[in-house]
Design a protein around this motif. Structure first.
Motif, PDB file in Angstrom:
ATOM      1  N   GLY A  16       2.633  -2.350  69.862  1.00  0.00           N
ATOM      2  CA  GLY A  16       2.920  -1.329  68.888  1.00  0.00           C
ATOM      3  C   GLY A  16       3.958   0.069  70.163  1.00  0.00           C
ATOM      4  N   GLU A 104       5.441   5.442  59.395  1.00  0.00           N
ATOM      5  CA  GLU A 104       5.903   3.825  58.804  1.00  0.00           C
ATOM      6  C   GLU A 104       7.009   4.431  57.358  1.00  0.00           C
ATOM      7  N   SER A 170      -0.979   7.967  58.417  1.00  0.00           N
ATOM      8  CA  SER A 170      -0.857   8.897  59.318  1.00  0.00           C
ATOM      9  C   SER A 170       0.448   9.330  60.937  1.00  0.00           C
ATOM     10  N   ASN A 171       1.077   7.834  60.697  1.00  0.00           N
ATOM     11  CA  ASN A 171       2.386   8.389  61.412  1.00  0.00           C
ATOM     12  C   ASN A 171       2.954   9.505  61.056  1.00  0.00           C
ATOM     13  N   ARG A 196       7.384   2.420  61.972  1.00  0.00           N
ATOM     14  CA  ARG A 196       6.191   1.638  62.397  1.00  0.00           C
ATOM     15  C   ARG A 196       6.327  -0.001  62.081  1.00  0.00           C
ATOM     16  N   ALA A 199       0.330  -3.305  62.702  1.00  0.00           N
ATOM     17  CA  ALA A 199      -1.368  -3.090  61.537  1.00  0.00           C
ATOM     18  C   ALA A 199      -1.260  -1.498  61.783  1.00  0.00           C
ATOM     19  N   PRO A 200      -1.577  -1.441  60.786  1.00  0.00           N
ATOM     20  CA  PRO A 200      -2.122  -0.043  60.219  1.00  0.00           C
ATOM     21  C   PRO A 200      -3.007   1.002  61.573  1.00  0.00           C
ATOM     22  N   TYR A 201      -2.582   2.225  61.324  1.00  0.00           N
ATOM     23  CA  TYR A 201      -3.138   2.738  62.557  1.00  0.00           C
ATOM     24  C   TYR A 201      -4.595   2.719  63.138  1.00  0.00           C
ATOM     25  N   ASN A 202      -5.183   2.879  61.832  1.00  0.00           N
ATOM     26  CA  ASN A 202      -6.586   2.866  61.766  1.00  0.00           C
ATOM     27  C   ASN A 202      -7.038   1.183  61.249  1.00  0.00           C
ATOM     28  N   SER A 211      -1.604  -5.646  66.482  1.00  0.00           N
ATOM     29  CA  SER A 211      -2.759  -5.144  66.972  1.00  0.00           C
ATOM     30  C   SER A 211      -2.982  -3.541  67.446  1.00  0.00           C
ATOM     31  N   SER A 212      -3.727  -2.624  66.186  1.00  0.00           N
ATOM     32  CA  SER A 212      -4.065  -1.307  66.733  1.00  0.00           C
ATOM     33  C   SER A 212      -4.692  -0.228  67.410  1.00  0.00           C
ATOM     34  N   THR A 214      -7.345   1.094  68.235  1.00  0.00           N
ATOM     35  CA  THR A 214      -8.225   1.061  67.053  1.00  0.00           C
ATOM     36  C   THR A 214      -9.774  -0.291  67.575  1.00  0.00           C
TER      37      THR A 214
END
Length: 419
Positions: A16, A104, A170-171, A196, A199-202, A211-212, A214
């Motif tokens: 990412g 996002e 988040s972003n 973005r 996957a989501p940030y968290n 993949s994030s 996290t």
């Protein structure tokens, strides 16, 4: 000359991040890229999975030209202070012309409109915010509702899906803070946002190639499934991460430092805890009580967490306790103009002309040899800020699995990474 600035953690550098970097290159076509990168503790109040020198090398091997360290006084703060510190650091280079960040929503205009409201804080917005806080809402939710209501009253009509992407993602939240910092510092840097993907940030679980960070960290800590991890990272980053983990330089997490953290809290007075950043409304009593009851960091977090006090905020408070980052210190740093130096962690050989430009135009002292910092940093506030970075490395090192890497003063012995 176009110079692109990016504020990042690269914890670790994954696909990412590479997408953001290559998309920014296509859009801006800069001559060089400078990254302001968090050191050993991140914005969510977490220890970085591997040290800042390994992560610097990841950035350089994926096309970044210079990596400068975002001081810990800003890297482990709220989105607002993190963004302010990063933007000011890039401002202080005197050479960065553009800044790129993910979001996002992927559009600058709506983000800039919200940033302007937060920067100017019009009376109606402040009244609404106070009203929602008095209802007992957590600050992020209270601010969300106040922004939406004020914006609609002012004639800003975005679709509900846009509000969600801007204020609950988040972003985008961080993007708004970057734009607010640009506005408040009267920066000449031109902002660009990249939508973005993945996957989501968290996101906690691995989800293939995008993949994030996290999820990657979780995978490293719990399973070491290298095949899974390798798909989510550029090859140079993956090799650096795998080498670091296999040699015992990581993984490092807050759990690695739990005895240091709990011991620190137990040894502090209530007044000392109250003076830490992010501590208010009598939270110091709850922190002290839970630290005395808990035998592990996980137990401490489960005892203390409430709807009002988010996991991330509590983690940041623990890092502030560990490093003695108080409200008074942060206020003093802010009054001095934010980051007080440009500490170079690494550079590419092709960036030597840029380094020369940096030396000519930088608005703050440049640190390349840490042993010279007391001479380079004539301002006592700058020295105080830098000494917190040194302390952060010294304490972070105690969480490294392999004992031979736990020695103190690594800031003085580790060499600048050159690729």
């Amino acid at each position: 000359m176009k110079v692109l600035g990016i504020i990042a953690e690269y914890n670790p550098f994954h696909n990412g991040h590479l997408y953001h970097l290559t998309s920014s290159l296509e859009l801006i076509k800069p001559d060089y890229i400078i990254v302001a990168m968090s050191g050993h503790f991140t914005q969510r109040g977490e220890a970085a999975i591997i040290d800042k020198w390994e992560r610097t090398e990841m950035a350089l091997r994926n096309g970044v030209d210079i990596v400068i360290e975002l001081p810990i006084a800003y890297s482990s703060q709220t989105a607002e202070l993190f963004a302010y510190g990063g933007v000011q650091l890039l401002n202080h280079t005197g050479v960065v012309t553009h800044i790129s960040f993910g979001s996002e929503i992927g559009e600058i205009h709506p983000l800039a409109e919200i940033a302007r409201i937060l920067a100017d804080e019009p009376h109606s917005f402040k009244t609404l915010l106070k009203q929602y806080l008095n209802q007992g809402l957590p600050f992020p939710l209270a601010r969300h509702r106040a922004i939406v209501e004020h914006a609609k009253m002012s004639g800003l009509n975005f679709a509900e899906s846009q509000w969600e992407k801007m204020l609950s993602s988040s972003n985008s939240i961080l993007a708004i803070e970057y734009l607010k910092a640009l506005y408040r510092t009267k920066s000449n840097m031109i902002p660009v946002t990249i939508k973005r993907i993945g996957a989501p940030y968290n996101a906690q679980e691995m989800s293939g190639e995008l993949s994030s960070a996290t999820a990657i960290r979780n995978e490293v800590i719990k399973q070491n499934d290298w095949n899974n991890i390798s798909r989510a990272m550029p090859q140079p980053s993956f090799e650096i991460l795998k080498r670091a983990i296999e040699s015992g330089k990581g993984p490092v997490s807050n759990t690695s430092l739990e005895q240091l953290i709990l011991g620190k809290i137990r040894s502090m007075s209530l007044k000392d805890i109250e003076n830490l950043m992010d501590v208010d409304e009598g939270l110091e009593n709850r922190i002290k009580e839970c630290a005395l009851k808990a035998s592990t960091l996980n137990e401490f977090m489960s005892l203390i967490k409430t709807k009002r006090y988010t996991y991330t905020r509590l983690q940041r408070i623990l890092i502030h306790a560990l490093l003695d980052i108080t409200k008074e210190k942060v206020e003093r740093f802010k009054n001095a103009g934010g980051p007080q130096y440009l500490r170079v962690l690494g550079f590419s050989k092709r960036a030597i002309p840029l380094l020369k430009q940096l030396k000519q135009h930088a608005r703050k002292p440049i640190i390349t040899k840490v042993s010279h910092y007391e001479r380079v940093l004539e301002n006592p506030i700058a020295r105080e800020m830098f000494e917190i970075d040194i302390l952060a490395t010294n304490l972070y090192s105690l969480g490294i699995p392999q004992p031979k890497y736990r020695k103190g003063n690594r800031d003085f012995t580790e060499k600048i990474r050159i690729v």
